[in-house]
Design a protein around this motif. Structure first.
Motif, mmCIF file in Angstrom:
data_model
loop_
_atom_site.group_PDB
_atom_site.id
_atom_site.type_symbol
_atom_site.label_atom_id
_atom_site.label_comp_id
_atom_site.label_asym_id
_atom_site.label_seq_id
_atom_site.Cartn_x
_atom_site.Cartn_y
_atom_site.Cartn_z
ATOM 1 N N SER A 1 -17.288 20.108 39.397
ATOM 2 C CA SER A 1 -18.110 21.969 38.969
ATOM 3 C C SER A 1 -18.041 21.331 37.925
ATOM 4 N N PRO A 2 -19.173 22.279 37.197
ATOM 5 C CA PRO A 2 -19.373 22.686 35.816
ATOM 6 C C PRO A 2 -18.605 22.608 34.991
ATOM 7 N N ALA A 3 -17.147 23.351 36.238
ATOM 8 C CA ALA A 3 -16.614 24.324 35.066
ATOM 9 C C ALA A 3 -15.081 23.744 35.118
ATOM 10 N N ALA B 1 -8.808 33.839 42.519
ATOM 11 C CA ALA B 1 -10.160 33.271 43.418
ATOM 12 C C ALA B 1 -10.718 32.396 42.942
ATOM 13 N N LEU B 2 -10.935 32.913 41.189
ATOM 14 C CA LEU B 2 -12.001 32.079 40.000
ATOM 15 C C LEU B 2 -11.606 30.337 40.487
ATOM 16 N N TYR B 3 -9.829 30.008 40.091
ATOM 17 C CA TYR B 3 -9.122 28.689 40.309
ATOM 18 C C TYR B 3 -10.304 28.215 41.403
ATOM 19 N N CYS B 4 -9.466 28.769 42.730
ATOM 20 C CA CYS B 4 -9.699 27.788 43.564
ATOM 21 C C CYS B 4 -11.294 27.587 44.331
ATOM 22 N N LEU B 5 -12.442 28.426 43.272
ATOM 23 C CA LEU B 5 -13.989 28.124 43.494
ATOM 24 C C LEU B 5 -13.797 26.818 42.529
ATOM 25 N N MET B 6 -13.329 26.655 41.228
ATOM 26 C CA MET B 6 -12.988 25.270 40.602
ATOM 27 C C MET B 6 -12.791 24.297 40.741
ATOM 28 N N TYR B 7 -11.454 24.375 42.390
ATOM 29 C CA TYR B 7 -10.578 23.284 42.442
ATOM 30 C C TYR B 7 -10.625 23.385 44.272
ATOM 31 N N GLY B 8 -10.769 24.406 44.396
ATOM 32 C CA GLY B 8 -10.363 24.025 45.755
ATOM 33 C C GLY B 8 -11.151 23.600 46.823
ATOM 34 N N ALA C 1 -17.893 30.381 38.160
ATOM 35 C CA ALA C 1 -16.205 29.391 37.960
ATOM 36 C C ALA C 1 -16.837 28.653 36.180
ATOM 37 N N ALA C 2 -18.050 28.918 35.789
ATOM 38 C CA ALA C 2 -18.243 28.208 34.116
ATOM 39 C C ALA C 2 -18.444 29.505 33.659
ATOM 40 N N ARG C 3 -18.922 29.933 33.987
ATOM 41 C CA ARG C 3 -18.749 31.534 33.129
ATOM 42 C C ARG C 3 -17.210 32.089 33.439
ATOM 43 N N GLY C 4 -16.221 31.804 34.364
ATOM 44 C CA GLY C 4 -15.129 32.218 34.009
ATOM 45 C C GLY C 4 -14.525 31.727 32.984
ATOM 46 N N PHE C 5 -14.929 30.040 33.001
ATOM 47 C CA PHE C 5 -13.785 29.357 32.716
ATOM 48 C C PHE C 5 -13.843 29.368 31.452
ATOM 49 N N ALA D 1 -21.278 39.013 41.203
ATOM 50 C CA ALA D 1 -20.655 37.901 41.500
ATOM 51 C C ALA D 1 -19.104 37.599 41.419
ATOM 52 N N ALA D 2 -18.612 37.894 40.297
ATOM 53 C CA ALA D 2 -17.105 38.282 39.420
ATOM 54 C C ALA D 2 -16.383 38.767 39.748
ATOM 55 N N ARG D 3 -16.838 40.279 39.756
ATOM 56 C CA ARG D 3 -16.618 41.709 40.447
ATOM 57 C C ARG D 3 -16.255 41.444 41.722
ATOM 58 N N LEU D 4 -16.768 40.412 42.542
ATOM 59 C CA LEU D 4 -16.959 40.840 44.185
ATOM 60 C C LEU D 4 -15.667 39.454 43.743
#
Length: 233
Positions: A118-120, A103-110, A63-67, A20-23
């Protein structure tokens, strides 16, 4: 047998999050369909629901794994001795993370969910709280820790999202610096409150170091915290 089953579940969880992170990095949130993620992970779609409950659970895990990886990457940064300068450095690292991982940041806050971060995002706020607490301990916070953290968090994430929304060649990073300095001026003092006395700042500073004293009973400490919070507000 139970441990083998648990290990398999952990392995599948890791595979799904990695896929999912790659996508997400390649195609943004729109690329994270359950079918696409399961195909990229080499698993059946029901496995995602069994492990994460629903798609939102998967998004939160990504998002949590990325952060967490972001925090691990900057774990070598040590406090400088000036907590306000450390806050500036933390703001810069957050902005760097946001622009490098839009994309990851928007997943956290967007797409905030009313009443549920979100947990992140919660982990990010907790991390920010450690910066703010050190400023309070130094006697340089002019508002409560909670209010300062909320303001810094809102300004930082809002600025990052605004910059992400612009074409890269149009991003003016001085906007981030101006927002940062405006927030710092609003919540901190140039000198410790002993040099710039005032009841609110003194209450914030005392509240920050109160856990370090053993002279009060639990009840007395609770009452003192209530009084200091009231003065600080």
């Amino acid at each position: 047998m139970q441990s083998e089953h648990s290990a398999a579940a952990d392995s599948n969880r890791d595979r799904i999050i990695a896929a999912a992170a790659r996508l997400l990095a390649e195609g943004g949130r729109e690329a994270l369909s359950t079918r696409a993620v399961s195909a990229a992970a080499g698993l059946q779609a029901p496995t995602i629901y069994r492990i994460f409950g629903d798609k939102q659970g998967l998004l939160d895990a990504v998002a949590a794994r990325g952060f967490a990886a972001h925090l691990e990457a900057k774990s070598h940064v040590r406090p400088s001795g000036d907590p306000v300068e450390d806050l500036r450095a933390g703001w810069a690292l957050n902005m760097e993370f946001a622009l490098a991982n839009p994309a990851l940041y928007c997943l956290m806050y967007g797409e905030p969910r009313p009443g549920a971060a979100s947990p992140a995002a919660e982990a990010a706020f907790e991390h920010l709280g450690s910066y703010v607490h050190r400023i309070a301990e130094a006697g340089r916070l002019r508002v409560t820790e909670e209010r300062a953290a909320r303001l810094i968090h809102a300004a930082g994430s809002g600025t990052a999202l605004a910059l992400i929304a612009l074409p890269e060649e149009q991003r003016d990073l001085t906007v981030s610096e101006m927002a940062r300095e405006a927030v710092i001026a609003a919540v901190t003092t140039a000198a410790p409150v002993e040099a710039a006395p005032g009841p609110a700042g003194a209450a914030v500073a005392l509240r920050a170091v109160l856990p370090q004293t053993s002279a009060l009973s639990a009840g007395e400490r609770g009452l003192m915290e209530e009084w200091l919070d009231r003065i600080a507000r």
